[in-house]
Each structure stands twice: as C-alpha cells, then as structure tokens.
Scaffold this active site. Structure first.
Site, PDB file in Angstrom:
ATOM      1  N   GLU A 176       0.871  -1.562   0.070  1.00 22.65           N
ATOM      2  CA  GLU A 176      -0.359  -0.175   0.278  1.00 22.65           C
ATOM      3  C   GLU A 176       1.111   0.940   0.017  1.00 22.65           C
ATOM      4  O   GLU A 176       0.340   2.695  -0.129  1.00 22.65           O
ATOM      5  CB  GLU A 176      -0.807  -0.128   1.073  1.00 22.65           C
ATOM      6  CG  GLU A 176      -2.145   1.688   1.388  1.00 22.65           C
ATOM      7  CD  GLU A 176      -2.793   1.130   0.421  1.00 22.65           C
ATOM      8  OE1 GLU A 176      -3.474   0.201   1.105  1.00 22.65           O
ATOM      9  OE2 GLU A 176      -3.231   2.507  -0.703  1.00 22.65           O
ATOM     10  N   GLY A 201      13.038  19.210   3.353  1.00 22.14           N
ATOM     11  CA  GLY A 201      12.795  18.088   3.694  1.00 22.14           C
ATOM     12  C   GLY A 201      11.681  17.398   2.078  1.00 22.14           C
ATOM     13  O   GLY A 201      12.062  16.033   2.462  1.00 22.14           O
ATOM     14  N   LYS A 229       4.904   4.525  -9.888  1.00 22.34           N
ATOM     15  CA  LYS A 229       3.381   4.705  -9.163  1.00 22.34           C
ATOM     16  C   LYS A 229       2.250   4.530  -9.918  1.00 22.34           C
ATOM     17  O   LYS A 229       1.547   3.621  -9.772  1.00 22.34           O
ATOM     18  CB  LYS A 229       3.246   5.290  -9.090  1.00 22.34           C
ATOM     19  CG  LYS A 229       4.819   5.894  -7.107  1.00 22.34           C
ATOM     20  CD  LYS A 229       4.783   6.533  -6.633  1.00 22.34           C
ATOM     21  CE  LYS A 229       5.456   7.386  -5.675  1.00 22.34           C
ATOM     22  NZ  LYS A 229       5.792   9.151  -5.247  1.00 22.34           N
TER      23      LYS A 229
END
Ligand SMILES: NC(=O)c1ccc[n+]([C@@H]2O[C@H](COP(=O)([O-])OP(=O)(O)OC[C@H]3O[C@@H](n4cnc5c(N)ncnc54)[C@H](OP(=O)(O)O)[C@@H]3O)[C@@H](O)[C@H]2O)c1
Length: 409
Positions: free
Chosen positions: A121, A179, A197
């Site tokens: 997931e 970040g 993805k």
C-alpha cells in the site's frame, strides 16, 4: 494470534513503523521480533530494548518471524530480500515502488503460490488507501479513467512556481531545504517516480501488466515561469499528472498538464497527493492526503500488517502485458504558447493541414509570455506538427510550448 514482525530498515519509514509498533503493536496483535540495518554500530532509539538489531539475512532466516517488512529501498537488494522471504513462506509488506513496479507480477505470483500475503500500500501515494481500493474494493466496478498527483516533491515545486512566483531552481531549493526533495532530485522531477507509481496502479485496475518504461513520461524540470503565468491567465494551474484512460488500447501518460484552478487536483497543493478514479457504475471518487513522510507512510505499512494478520484475501488477476496506445494518440485540448514574433494573421496558414483547430487566441498581458492559443481537441501527434509549423525559423529556443488540458472530473 499475534503476528511476529521483522523489519528491514530503520530509516525514515522503518523508524516510524517501529515507533508505531511500540505504541500500538500489542493492541493490534503485532509484535516486533527483529530489525535489520546497514550500520549496526549506530544507536537506534526507536528500537525497543531487547529487540535484536542485525542483518537482512538474520531477519529472513528467523523462524520466529511471520512477516518481513522491507523498508531498505533500492532495487536489487530489496528485490532479493523480498523473494527470499516469500520463498521461506513469510508474508511480505513493502513500501518500495521500484521493486513493485519492476517485479510486482512475479512477486504476486510467488506469494500466491506459497499462499502468503504480499502487500505494498505504501508504495503509491503514502497514506491514501488507493492500492487496496483498486486491488479489491473496486474490483466489482470498472475503472475507466484515473487522474493522479502521485509525487509530493513535484507538487510542492509546482505549487511554489504557480502564478510565476518562483523560478523552478528556487522552488527546488526550497523543497530540498524543507526535506521534500532529495539532494539528487532526478527520479522525482523527471517523472520517473510518478511513472513507477502509475504503472503499479494501472496493473491493478486493468488486470494486465504495465511496466514503468512503457509509460509515456515527461518531467517538470523544463517548465518556465512564463508557462505558469500563461496557465494562470487562462484560469489553470500546471500539475504533474499521472493519467490513465481505458480503451481498446489503454492510454497511460505522465506529463505536466493544465487543470482548472478550482478542480480537485488543481486545489491539491504543497506535498499533498490526490487520486481521482472514474468508474462505470459509481462515477467519480477522490482520494486526497499526504503521499510521503515518516508517519503517513509508516501508517500505510501498519495498515498492510493489520490486513495480513486478519488473513485478508486478495482478488487474483492475470498478468498478461497490457496493450497500450501510442503516446502520439493522446487527445486533449491543448495550450500552445507561441512567440510574439509570429503574426496572428499567419496562424491559419501555418496550422493548415496539421489537424489542429484554434478555439481561443489571446495576446498575454505579460510581454515575455507571448501569444496563447487554446486548441480544440487534438492528438499529441497533431500538436507536434503544429509546434513545427509555428516554430520561427531562427532560434531553436522559440519552439512553441504545448501542454495538454485535462478537463475537470
Ligand atoms: N521516505 C518516504 O517518505 C517514503 C514514502 C513512500 C515510500 N518510501 C519507500 O520506503 C522505503 C524506505 O525509504 P526511507 O525513506 O525510509 O529510506 P531511508 O531513510 O534511507 O532508510 C533506509 C534504511 O534501510 C537500511 N538499509 C539500507 N540498505 C540496507 C542493507 N543492505 N541492509 C540492511 N539495511 C539496509 C538503512 O540502514 P542505515 O540506517 O544503517 O543506513 C536505513 O535504516 C523506500 O523503498 C522508499 O521508496 C519512502
């Protein structure tokens, strides 16, 4: 029954997962048995006292472990670890999109053969439950179209550049300082991460297999400030979209695309991800949330562990390669941004025979942006011909820029 967990990796996601297991593992029937890291000399404050820290091999060979969580990242080593764990009949959970997009078919088949769970997931869109939804929940409907913002780094950069407020390089630097971007951002800004993805999602929703190299992919690194100004002037924003359309030949595409500012994906800003799916019976659904980060990603891994403990079954599917349409057959209305030197009077003659018709034409209010043309629906091949026809003969840099427009869902 308690599920005994071995975790490979104690970095951003692994460390977060170990924290979650310490807080809620007992309540959820999950017990941390062993952790593997590369540098075993470094103290790991997340790992509870008494839990051994060692190598990947030690975790995989431990008979007291039921499920191995792969959070080391990379391709070959992670793939080998997952394979070995499955061969030893251990269930596997991973957040690794590189491995799942390259080897998912084979690993799913192996897991089914040895009758253990294999879940991933967190490999797409962090805490959004989109893998579960496409793999199981929507299996009784048909997904005809998908639009996704699947890369938080790109979305952060594009959000900062929208309305022409920052240049690409400045926004990238800000993403790195916050970040949200790696020191080497290539995988993200080239669109390759989004293609991996999308390939995972398309494989799930179509029932066929789609390798990431087959996804037509364009990144965000050559979008100019003028492109953002042009989009803004017409009521759009530029997003790096992952797109799927069902057809006799399936269409898959990752590209910077114009979407209406007020649409769901248009309003998805900063590091957030969004996935919209259109199904034949239930219509549109929207999923929105954080696509990365320590706790959003670790929570998705925890979700998979709970599902494995529950013994959740998966719907099996074939994995024959999917038949894909050529990238040039992608149709959409397009924005063409052309240099001011091209006279409006010459447009008709230049576009004749390209298959591109103009639906709106305007001079931008910003001199540097040039002239904006919104086209009728046209194929990517036709738009490439129009770009050739509209290129002023001399400087190569003045080739018109083209963006597909994706209408509101
Ligand atoms: N970070 C996110 O927001 C995010 C979001 C979605 C998916 N993911 C995926 O999650 C996975 C992990 O990402 P991350 O950000 O947590 O990475 P990370 O912070 O770099 O952590 C990697 C961990 O794996 C360990 N490791 C690396 N190679 C190893 C080896 N050969 N043997 C044993 N341990 C090894 C490292 O050990 P040392 O600590 O000793 O270096 C480190 O603890 C990746 O597949 C990534 O794509 C991450």
């Amino acid at each position: 029954m308690t599920l005994r967990v071995g975790v490979l990796g104690c970095g951003v996601v692994g460390g977060g997962l170990i924290e979650l297991l310490s807080q809620r593992g007992e309540q959820l029937g999950l017990s941390l048995q062993r952790v593997a890291v590369r540098d075993q000399t470094r103290p790991r404050r997340e790992v509870p006292h008494g839990v051994p820290i060692g190598t990947v091999e030690e975790v995989i060979r431990d008979d007291a472990i039921d499920v191995v969580v792969e959070l080391i990242g990379g391709l070959d080593h992670a793939y080998a670890a997952i394979r070995q764990a499955l061969e030893r009949k251990k269930a596997v959970v991973t957040a690794n999109k590189a491995v799942v997009s390259a080897h998912g078919d084979e690993l799913r088949a192996l897991a089914a053969h040895v009758q253990v769970g294999f879940r991933y997931e967190a490999s797409v869109a962090g805490c959004l439950p989109i893998v579960e939804i496409l793999e199981n929940d929507l299996i009784f409907d048909r997904v005809d179209r998908l639009i996704g913002i699947l890369n938080g780094t790109c979305n952060f950069i594009l959000s900062r550049c929208s309305q022409g407020s920052l240049q690409y390089a400045e926004a990238l630097r800000e993403a790195q300082l916050n970040g949200f971007a790696e020191a080497d951002p290539t995988l993200d800004v080239s669109g390759a991460d989004t293609a991996q993805k999308l390939a995972i999602l398309v494989t799930l929703l179509s029932g066929g297999s789609c390798a990431p190299e087959r996804v037509s992919t364009t990144g965000i690194d050559s979008i100019a400030k003028e492109d953002h100004l042009a989009a803004e002037e017409l009521g759009y924003v530029i997003k790096l979209l992952a797109l799927y359309r069902r057809g006799d030949r399936h269409q898959v595409r990752v590209a910077p695309t114009l979407v209406p500012k007020s649409s769901a994906v248009g309003l998805t800003v900063e590091e957030y991800n969004a996935v919209e799916v259109e199904c034949s019976h239930i219509g549109w659904q929207l999923y929105l949330g954080k696509g990365a980060g320590r706790m959003p990603t670790a929570s998705a891994v925890l979700h998979d562990l709970v599902r494995i403990r529950e013994g959740a079954a998966r719907v099996s599917r074939s994995n024959a390669p999917l038949t894909l349409a050529s990238p040039g057959s992608w149709t959409a209305p397009w924005l063409l941004r052309i240099p001011r030197e091209i006279s409006v009077a010459s447009l008709g003659a230049r576009l004749a025979g390209t298959g591109v018709d103009v639906s709106e034409l305007r001079r931008s209010k910003h001199d540097s942006v040039g002239t904006l043309i919104l086209t009728q629906e046209a194929s990517a091949d036709a738009i490439a011909k129009a770009q050739d026809a509209l290129t002023v003969d001399n400087p190569a840099s003045s080739r018109p820029v083209a963006f597909a427009v994706e209408p509101e869902a």
